[in-house]
Design an enzyme around this catalytic site. Sequence first.
Site, PDB file in Angstrom:
ATOM      1  N   TYR A 188       6.883  -7.233  -0.428  1.00 24.57           N
ATOM      2  CA  TYR A 188       6.315  -6.276   0.534  1.00 24.57           C
ATOM      3  C   TYR A 188       6.385  -6.849   1.953  1.00 24.57           C
ATOM      4  O   TYR A 188       6.840  -6.180   2.887  1.00 24.57           O
ATOM      5  CB  TYR A 188       4.858  -5.956   0.161  1.00 24.57           C
ATOM      6  CG  TYR A 188       4.086  -5.247   1.260  1.00 24.57           C
ATOM      7  CD1 TYR A 188       4.447  -3.967   1.674  1.00 24.57           C
ATOM      8  CD2 TYR A 188       3.000  -5.866   1.895  1.00 24.57           C
ATOM      9  CE1 TYR A 188       3.741  -3.326   2.697  1.00 24.57           C
ATOM     10  CE2 TYR A 188       2.302  -5.229   2.902  1.00 24.57           C
ATOM     11  CZ  TYR A 188       2.682  -3.954   3.307  1.00 24.57           C
ATOM     12  OH  TYR A 188       1.995  -3.326   4.316  1.00 24.57           O
TER      13      TYR A 188
HETATM   14  N1  LIG Z   1      -4.209  -0.420   4.719  1.00 23.82           N
HETATM   15  C1  LIG Z   1      -3.944  -1.667   5.078  1.00 23.82           C
HETATM   16  O1  LIG Z   1      -4.768  -2.591   4.897  1.00 23.82           O
HETATM   17  C2  LIG Z   1      -2.635  -2.005   5.729  1.00 23.82           C
HETATM   18  C3  LIG Z   1      -2.435  -3.331   6.154  1.00 23.82           C
HETATM   19  C4  LIG Z   1      -1.233  -3.660   6.751  1.00 23.82           C
HETATM   20  C5  LIG Z   1      -0.271  -2.693   6.965  1.00 23.82           C
HETATM   21  N2  LIG Z   1      -0.483  -1.424   6.533  1.00 23.82           N
HETATM   22  C6  LIG Z   1       0.565  -0.421   6.771  1.00 23.82           C
HETATM   23  O2  LIG Z   1      -0.043   0.702   7.383  1.00 23.82           O
HETATM   24  C7  LIG Z   1       0.598   1.912   6.948  1.00 23.82           C
HETATM   25  C8  LIG Z   1      -0.444   2.861   6.363  1.00 23.82           C
HETATM   26  O3  LIG Z   1      -1.084   2.220   5.252  1.00 23.82           O
HETATM   27  P1  LIG Z   1      -2.143   2.966   4.345  1.00 23.82           P
HETATM   28  O4  LIG Z   1      -3.058   1.952   3.816  1.00 23.82           O
HETATM   29  O5  LIG Z   1      -2.655   4.145   5.091  1.00 23.82           O
HETATM   30  O6  LIG Z   1      -1.203   3.443   3.147  1.00 23.82           O
HETATM   31  P2  LIG Z   1      -1.156   4.852   2.359  1.00 23.82           P
HETATM   32  O7  LIG Z   1      -0.337   4.610   1.141  1.00 23.82           O
HETATM   33  O8  LIG Z   1      -2.521   5.384   2.196  1.00 23.82           O
HETATM   34  O9  LIG Z   1      -0.360   5.790   3.369  1.00 23.82           O
HETATM   35  C9  LIG Z   1       1.039   5.760   3.511  1.00 23.82           C
HETATM   36  C10 LIG Z   1       1.560   7.183   3.342  1.00 23.82           C
HETATM   37  O10 LIG Z   1       2.967   7.176   3.581  1.00 23.82           O
HETATM   38  C11 LIG Z   1       3.556   8.131   2.714  1.00 23.82           C
HETATM   39  N3  LIG Z   1       4.973   7.785   2.529  1.00 23.82           N
HETATM   40  C12 LIG Z   1       5.473   6.675   1.941  1.00 23.82           C
HETATM   41  N4  LIG Z   1       6.813   6.704   1.934  1.00 23.82           N
HETATM   42  C13 LIG Z   1       7.177   7.863   2.537  1.00 23.82           C
HETATM   43  C14 LIG Z   1       8.436   8.462   2.808  1.00 23.82           C
HETATM   44  N5  LIG Z   1       9.592   7.885   2.415  1.00 23.82           N
HETATM   45  N6  LIG Z   1       8.454   9.649   3.472  1.00 23.82           N
HETATM   46  C15 LIG Z   1       7.282  10.249   3.841  1.00 23.82           C
HETATM   47  N7  LIG Z   1       6.067   9.733   3.576  1.00 23.82           N
HETATM   48  C16 LIG Z   1       6.014   8.558   2.925  1.00 23.82           C
HETATM   49  C17 LIG Z   1       2.755   8.015   1.418  1.00 23.82           C
HETATM   50  O11 LIG Z   1       2.835   9.174   0.605  1.00 23.82           O
HETATM   51  C18 LIG Z   1       1.357   7.748   1.929  1.00 23.82           C
HETATM   52  O12 LIG Z   1       0.570   8.936   1.983  1.00 23.82           O
HETATM   53  C19 LIG Z   1       1.662   1.478   5.939  1.00 23.82           C
HETATM   54  O13 LIG Z   1       2.900   1.380   6.612  1.00 23.82           O
HETATM   55  C20 LIG Z   1       1.195   0.108   5.491  1.00 23.82           C
HETATM   56  O14 LIG Z   1       2.271  -0.691   5.036  1.00 23.82           O
HETATM   57  C21 LIG Z   1      -1.650  -1.049   5.920  1.00 23.82           C
END
Ligand SMILES: NC(=O)c1ccc[n+]([C@@H]2O[C@H](COP(=O)([O-])OP(=O)(O)OC[C@H]3O[C@@H](n4cnc5c(N)ncnc54)[C@H](O)[C@@H]3O)[C@@H](O)[C@H]2O)c1
Length: 359
Positions: A188
């Site tokens: 990841y």
């Molecule tokens: N939550 C955390 O602690 C955290 C920490 C570091 C980075 N991030 C990054 O922040 C972002 C949001 O994280 P989150 O926790 O809200 O995750 P989440 O899974 O709740 O939200 C991500 C959304 O992206 C959508 N998605 C994924 N691939 C897609 C595609 N190909 N086309 C369209 N939609 C797509 C998913 O359906 C999902 O609803 C992500 O990029 C994640 O890697 C999150």
Amino acid sequence: MSNGRGAVDDDPLVALASELTSRLADGAGTGGARNDLEPGRTYLVTGCAGFVGSHLVEALGSRGCSTIGVDAFTDNYSRAAKEHNLEHCSRHGDFRFVELDLAESRLEPLLEEVDAVFHLAGRPGVRTSWGPTFGAYVHDNVLATQRVFEAAVRQRIRVVYASSSSVYGDARVYPLGEDSALFPVSPYGVSKLACEALATAYALSCELDAVGLRYFSVYGPRQRPDMAFSQVLGCLAEDRPFGVLGSGRQTRDFTYVGDVVGATLAAMQRAPSGRVYNVGGGCEISLLDSLALFEELVGRRVVRHHVASAAGDAGRTIADIGKACAELGWKPTTSLESGLAAQIRAAAEHEAGRAVAWV
Ligand SMILES: NC(=O)c1ccc[n+]([C@@H]2O[C@H](COP(=O)([O-])OP(=O)(O)OC[C@H]3O[C@@H](n4cnc5c(N)ncnc54)[C@H](O)[C@@H]3O)[C@@H](O)[C@H]2O)c1
């Protein structure tokens, strides 16, 4: 992006990279008026049915901005949970939802309609990134991001994109500064580092205006179900023991989702082009100590059992957020105690009947 190992003066590739990096770091402009988040502007939020994305849509709506949200309802957790997140998006301002896969659909027509892009879609989660599911990480993180960047270059609009603290891996020096060594210890983390490298390549070769944000362990209402505090809530609701990974002494810099949204909006408005920022809550706490705080807040003991630690989980994360504070005029304002209380309250409201006993 720096690898933090210091320049080797006589290596022409290193010299070129460091010259290009400093050109970018000079911040060729801040993207102009279209990034000012004034009422009436329209922004694209990818991953709007996700945890962080749905909060960002709410914040944009409450500022009077219009939002087009896209999501593919990928299978990292249930469609029902994501549809619940979407309901919150629709309650605020002018919001239109388009269901599409960023790695497959034509994006130009969408980007023609907006002033800038918040690219939060992605496949998060360290533990599930090993083995055959890595293909999904390449699709949702690397390929989707590359296609968003291509379309943004064509429209000449800014992209603020979500990276992750996972790009650092297990560091030797803490707190983690943006120029710390980048040696992810999970697939990841590698996929998120690839997104940052793509942003640099598109900036240097195609004048992409992009800003990256390395989020640190985000929590708060509607937290993803695979994340620790959500898991604890689920265990309490169903009277199951919570599986503590390893010793439980691993630490995290937990960051409240409202603070993450604040940093993301500030980056759109104020970040010089090409920058990458840490977005951390500023307080390092072990999993065991955070469980103790959780127990105090819910007034119940969390029954736990220890399970083997997971490959790819960093032992420690704590961000140096000085750069974001100085350049974005942002700082986190939510203590872990009040943020956790908000998450517990929201879960109780959502689960009404069965959760009443927690609070
Ligand atoms: N939550 C955390 O602690 C955290 C920490 C570091 C980075 N991030 C990054 O922040 C972002 C949001 O994280 P989150 O926790 O809200 O995750 P989440 O899974 O709740 O939200 C991500 C959304 O992206 C959508 N998605 C994924 N691939 C897609 C595609 N190909 N086309 C369209 N939609 C797509 C998913 O359906 C999902 O609803 C992500 O990029 C994640 O890697 C999150």
